[in-house]
Design a protein around this motif. Sequence first.
Motif, PDB file in Angstrom:
ATOM      1  N   ARG A   1       0.708  -0.989   0.007  1.00  0.00           N
ATOM      2  CA  ARG A   1      -0.066  -0.141   0.026  1.00  0.00           C
ATOM      3  C   ARG A   1       0.841   1.094  -0.108  1.00  0.00           C
ATOM      4  NH1 ARG A   1      -2.268  -3.594   3.677  1.00  0.00           N
ATOM      5  NH2 ARG A   1      -1.166  -2.347   5.640  1.00  0.00           N
ATOM      6  N   HIS A   2       2.043   1.278  -0.261  1.00  0.00           N
ATOM      7  CA  HIS A   2       2.931   2.269  -0.185  1.00  0.00           C
ATOM      8  C   HIS A   2       2.843   3.059  -1.475  1.00  0.00           C
ATOM      9  CE1 HIS A   2       6.927   4.210  -0.587  1.00  0.00           C
ATOM     10  NE2 HIS A   2       7.073   3.912   0.683  1.00  0.00           N
ATOM     11  N   PRO A   3       3.050   4.590  -1.191  1.00  0.00           N
ATOM     12  CA  PRO A   3       2.636   5.489  -2.194  1.00  0.00           C
ATOM     13  C   PRO A   3       3.210   5.492  -3.578  1.00  0.00           C
ATOM     14  CG  PRO A   3       3.049   6.429   0.140  1.00  0.00           C
ATOM     15  CD  PRO A   3       3.370   5.287   0.071  1.00  0.00           C
ATOM     16  N   SER A   4       4.384   4.894  -3.419  1.00  0.00           N
ATOM     17  CA  SER A   4       5.320   4.767  -4.518  1.00  0.00           C
ATOM     18  C   SER A   4       4.927   3.523  -5.501  1.00  0.00           C
ATOM     19  CB  SER A   4       6.801   4.311  -4.442  1.00  0.00           C
ATOM     20  OG  SER A   4       7.594   4.056  -5.420  1.00  0.00           O
ATOM     21  N   GLU A   5       4.597   3.658  -6.642  1.00  0.00           N
ATOM     22  CA  GLU A   5       4.077   2.783  -7.645  1.00  0.00           C
ATOM     23  C   GLU A   5       5.139   1.706  -8.010  1.00  0.00           C
ATOM     24  OE1 GLU A   5       3.230   2.138 -12.490  1.00  0.00           O
ATOM     25  OE2 GLU A   5       3.130   4.124 -11.457  1.00  0.00           O
ATOM     26  N   LEU A   6       6.389   1.995  -7.783  1.00  0.00           N
ATOM     27  CA  LEU A   6       7.389   1.101  -7.964  1.00  0.00           C
ATOM     28  C   LEU A   6       7.354   0.130  -6.635  1.00  0.00           C
ATOM     29  CD1 LEU A   6      10.271   3.422  -9.064  1.00  0.00           C
ATOM     30  CD2 LEU A   6       9.072   1.865 -10.780  1.00  0.00           C
ATOM     31  N   VAL A   7       7.435   0.762  -5.648  1.00  0.00           N
ATOM     32  CA  VAL A   7       7.385  -0.115  -4.520  1.00  0.00           C
ATOM     33  C   VAL A   7       6.109  -1.124  -4.209  1.00  0.00           C
ATOM     34  CG1 VAL A   7       7.161  -0.379  -1.883  1.00  0.00           C
ATOM     35  CG2 VAL A   7       8.543   1.294  -2.913  1.00  0.00           C
ATOM     36  N   GLN A   8       5.117  -0.803  -4.930  1.00  0.00           N
ATOM     37  CA  GLN A   8       3.681  -1.571  -5.072  1.00  0.00           C
ATOM     38  C   GLN A   8       3.988  -2.583  -5.747  1.00  0.00           C
ATOM     39  OE1 GLN A   8       0.194   0.577  -5.677  1.00  0.00           O
ATOM     40  NE2 GLN A   8       0.621   2.157  -4.192  1.00  0.00           N
ATOM     41  N   LYS A   9       4.595  -2.217  -7.227  1.00  0.00           N
ATOM     42  CA  LYS A   9       4.822  -3.192  -8.214  1.00  0.00           C
ATOM     43  C   LYS A   9       5.601  -4.139  -7.832  1.00  0.00           C
ATOM     44  CE  LYS A   9       5.264  -3.858 -13.128  1.00  0.00           C
ATOM     45  NZ  LYS A   9       5.590  -3.333 -14.430  1.00  0.00           N
ATOM     46  N   ALA A  10       6.792  -4.017  -7.087  1.00  0.00           N
ATOM     47  CA  ALA A  10       7.737  -4.981  -6.640  1.00  0.00           C
ATOM     48  C   ALA A  10       7.421  -5.820  -5.648  1.00  0.00           C
ATOM     49  CB  ALA A  10       9.163  -4.295  -6.124  1.00  0.00           C
ATOM     50  N   THR A  11       6.405  -5.377  -4.747  1.00  0.00           N
ATOM     51  CA  THR A  11       6.146  -6.375  -3.680  1.00  0.00           C
ATOM     52  C   THR A  11       4.607  -6.828  -4.182  1.00  0.00           C
ATOM     53  OG1 THR A  11       5.091  -4.249  -2.653  1.00  0.00           O
ATOM     54  CG2 THR A  11       7.128  -5.142  -1.903  1.00  0.00           C
ATOM     55  N   ALA A  12       3.935  -6.699  -5.172  1.00  0.00           N
ATOM     56  CA  ALA A  12       2.551  -6.945  -5.386  1.00  0.00           C
ATOM     57  C   ALA A  12       2.347  -8.483  -5.392  1.00  0.00           C
ATOM     58  CB  ALA A  12       2.398  -6.440  -6.822  1.00  0.00           C
ATOM     59  N   HIS A  13       3.107  -9.396  -5.701  1.00  0.00           N
ATOM     60  CA  HIS A  13       3.068 -10.801  -5.697  1.00  0.00           C
ATOM     61  C   HIS A  13       3.908 -11.550  -5.022  1.00  0.00           C
ATOM     62  CE1 HIS A  13       0.297  -9.766  -9.084  1.00  0.00           C
ATOM     63  NE2 HIS A  13       1.305  -9.302  -9.794  1.00  0.00           N
TER      64      HIS A  13
END
Length: 334
Positions: free
Chosen positions: A57-69
């Motif tokens: 749920r981090h504001p950074s899209e990069l962080v969200q995508k890296a941790t999504a799965h």
Amino acid sequence: MDSLDMAFVQRAHTALEAVTGSRMRSNPEAQAKAFVDMAHAMLVAQNTSAAIQNLKRHPSELVQKATAHGFGDSIWDSDDAAALAAAYLATIAEGSILDQVKKYARLLGTDRRRVMVASDAVGDVVAEGDPKPVRNLDLSITDVEMTKAAAIVVMTEELAIAAGGEGRRLFETELASAVNRAVNASVLTTLSTSNTIPVAGTGDPLADLRAGLRTAGPSNGYVVAALAGDVADLATRVENRGGMGVRGGTFVRGVEVVAMDTLDGMYIIPASRVAMLDSGLRVRSAGHASLDMRDTPESPAELVNLWQTNSVALLAERSWHLASAAELVIVGAD
């Protein structure tokens, strides 16, 4: 606003998000910052799995995508998280022997296990002038044993979450220092063999560097590890055409220098004659209840409980394998 106008607005919004996201993904600085965001979250959370749930749920899209799965340490197996780690390593590469070698080395995929490189060139008009390739690098290694360097950063919880960014900045500095210190020591140990070539030192860092380069033999690039004092000396010489600073950098084109605080001699690595498998960097919360800690490298270790001292810790691990067709040269070793 009617439904058609709303559709146009939504389409424009989607296109803007796609462009913005694409720019972020191609921005190494943004990627490196996202990696530090992830590492810092794992530090303060004291639990990797819990940290990842928050990072989704981090504001950074990069962080969200890296941790999504991902879940736990498995997040570093994803291409997105690995890209963030690679971008971070690029920001601290100047102080890393491994990454300086990587500039010139033959880079191999981690799925390759049997490799041979050979080349030749001729200029002749007779049949006997056919090329006769010479093997300059043979990597017939069916069971590659990866080398792992581990670094740990310990901070009090109060400092780790300090307001104003002081704790975050200190964490970034300590993480970079710890990772490079662990990797550098391990790389030199890996390349030091019974066939290492010793060269007598002169007491002058520039003369030692020249002697080491002559002895090392042909290479498209060299990586030099030297004591911090010798690196500072080289940085002030007029021969420093690459703009190298007191902690290292490019001395001249093709000669990269890395400063080390403790070292016995000057180490010269013919980097283009090295093959490298790199598994990258991964970090996780260090859930150790107690750690051996000391005030100085020479002091005796003391068992310290993280919980009792209100401390948190992060473990960083980097894995690689090096195979060299040339021997390491050490100038001025005792």
